[in-house]
Design a protein around this motif. Structure first.
Motif, short mmCIF file in Angstrom:
data_model
loop_
_atom_site.label_atom_id
_atom_site.label_comp_id
_atom_site.label_asym_id
_atom_site.label_seq_id
_atom_site.Cartn_x
_atom_site.Cartn_y
_atom_site.Cartn_z
N ALA A 205 0.85 -1.19 0.00
CA ALA A 205 0.00 0.00 0.00
C ALA A 205 0.88 1.24 0.00
CB ALA A 205 -0.99 0.04 1.15
N PHE A 206 0.45 2.22 -0.82
CA PHE A 206 1.31 3.38 -1.08
C PHE A 206 0.53 4.67 -0.88
CE2 PHE A 206 3.94 6.13 -3.93
CZ PHE A 206 5.14 5.95 -3.27
N ASP B 203 0.08 -1.39 -4.84
CA ASP B 203 -1.17 -0.79 -4.40
C ASP B 203 -2.12 -0.76 -5.59
OD1 ASP B 203 -3.30 0.87 -3.54
OD2 ASP B 203 -1.98 1.88 -2.11
N PRO B 204 -3.16 -1.60 -5.57
CA PRO B 204 -4.07 -1.68 -6.72
C PRO B 204 -4.91 -0.43 -6.91
CG PRO B 204 -4.91 -2.99 -4.90
CD PRO B 204 -3.55 -2.54 -4.50
N ASN C 154 9.78 1.50 -7.60
CA ASN C 154 9.48 0.43 -8.54
C ASN C 154 8.05 -0.07 -8.31
OD1 ASN C 154 12.30 -0.07 -9.74
ND2 ASN C 154 12.68 -0.21 -7.55
N PHE C 155 7.23 -0.02 -9.34
CA PHE C 155 5.83 -0.42 -9.23
C PHE C 155 5.71 -1.92 -9.47
CE2 PHE C 155 1.60 -1.18 -11.05
CZ PHE C 155 0.80 -0.58 -10.09
N ILE C 156 5.00 -2.61 -8.57
CA ILE C 156 4.77 -4.05 -8.69
C ILE C 156 3.28 -4.29 -8.94
CG2 ILE C 156 4.83 -6.27 -7.48
CD1 ILE C 156 7.59 -5.35 -8.11
N GLU C 157 2.96 -5.06 -9.97
CA GLU C 157 1.56 -5.25 -10.35
C GLU C 157 0.87 -6.36 -9.59
OE1 GLU C 157 1.14 -5.59 -14.54
OE2 GLU C 157 1.92 -3.59 -14.95
#
Length: 216
Positions: free
Chosen positions: A49-50, A72-73, A86-89
């Motif tokens: 979560a961001f 964070d969806p 770095n964004f993680i899906e």
């Protein structure tokens, strides 16, 4: 009675973030027991979560030389990457990638007990879970299983789990729990929240501003 109730989001974010980083240092240095520990530099930190606190943790962690990732969806990839993160899906990839995971989600129907053994077991060697969120997001059966199977696993938290007794009895040196929830307990955070609340009250009466209303 048509009373408007508001909160003051973000005003204690730095206080919580500093605590999260402080607990990481404490865990990395083996609870300051005098033995040889490890450094945070070049370690991979995953933010689950961001929001306000996640962003503050990222800022401090980068100062330590950590490599920061975030899942964070509900946050756009471009906004995360604009912060140099770095964004993680997929959440599973966050846990597979990072030695440190810091939790920053609320406790709700989607998140309660979502941090379970299946996720935690994906973490690489030297795994440390940091919880400054809520105890309800942790599946405590999975937490105990992780402790039992992974001697490298550590858990540091700003809230004591219900299974504290078992953890204390069986896994000495592998955990730290604050005596009560203290993430937001700094004089600066209290001042920030008070000043923000005053401004919001003035804006409500002058401009009917209900931006931070929580009882809609």
């Amino acid at each position: 009675h048509n009373v408007i109730a508001m909160n003051t989001p973000g005003q204690n974010s730095n206080a919580v973030a500093e605590l999260a980083i402080g607990m990481m240092v404490y865990a990395a240095r083996n609870n300051f027991n005098g033995s040889s520990g490890s450094e945070l530099k070049r370690k991979k930190l995953g933010l689950h979560a961001f929001g306000y606190v996640g962003k503050a943790v990222a800022t401090i962690a980068r100062g330590f030389g950590m490599e920061v990732y975030a899942f964070d969806p509900f946050v756009d990839k471009k906004l995360v990457e604009a912060e140099g993160i770095n964004f993680i899906e997929k959440v599973e990839d966050l846990y597979k990638t990072c030695q440190y995971i810091s939790l920053h989600m609320p406790a709700n129907s989607q998140t309660k007990k979502s941090i379970n053994y299946n996720l935690l077991s994906l973490m690489p060697k030297g795994a440390t879970l940091v919880n400054t969120a809520r105890k309800e997001v942790i599946d405590e059966d999975g937490l105990l299983q992780m402790f039992s199977e992974r001697v490298d696993f550590k858990y540091v938290s700003d809230v004591e789990p219900d299974c504290k007794g078992l953890v204390t009895e069986k896994f000495s040196g592998k955990f730290f729990f604050t005596p009560k929830k203290i993430g937001a307990q700094t004089s600066e955070a209290n001042n920030n929240a008070g000043i923000a609340a005053a401004h919001q009250i003035v804006n409500f009466f002058n401009n009917n501003d209900c931006t931070f209303q929580v009882n809609k």
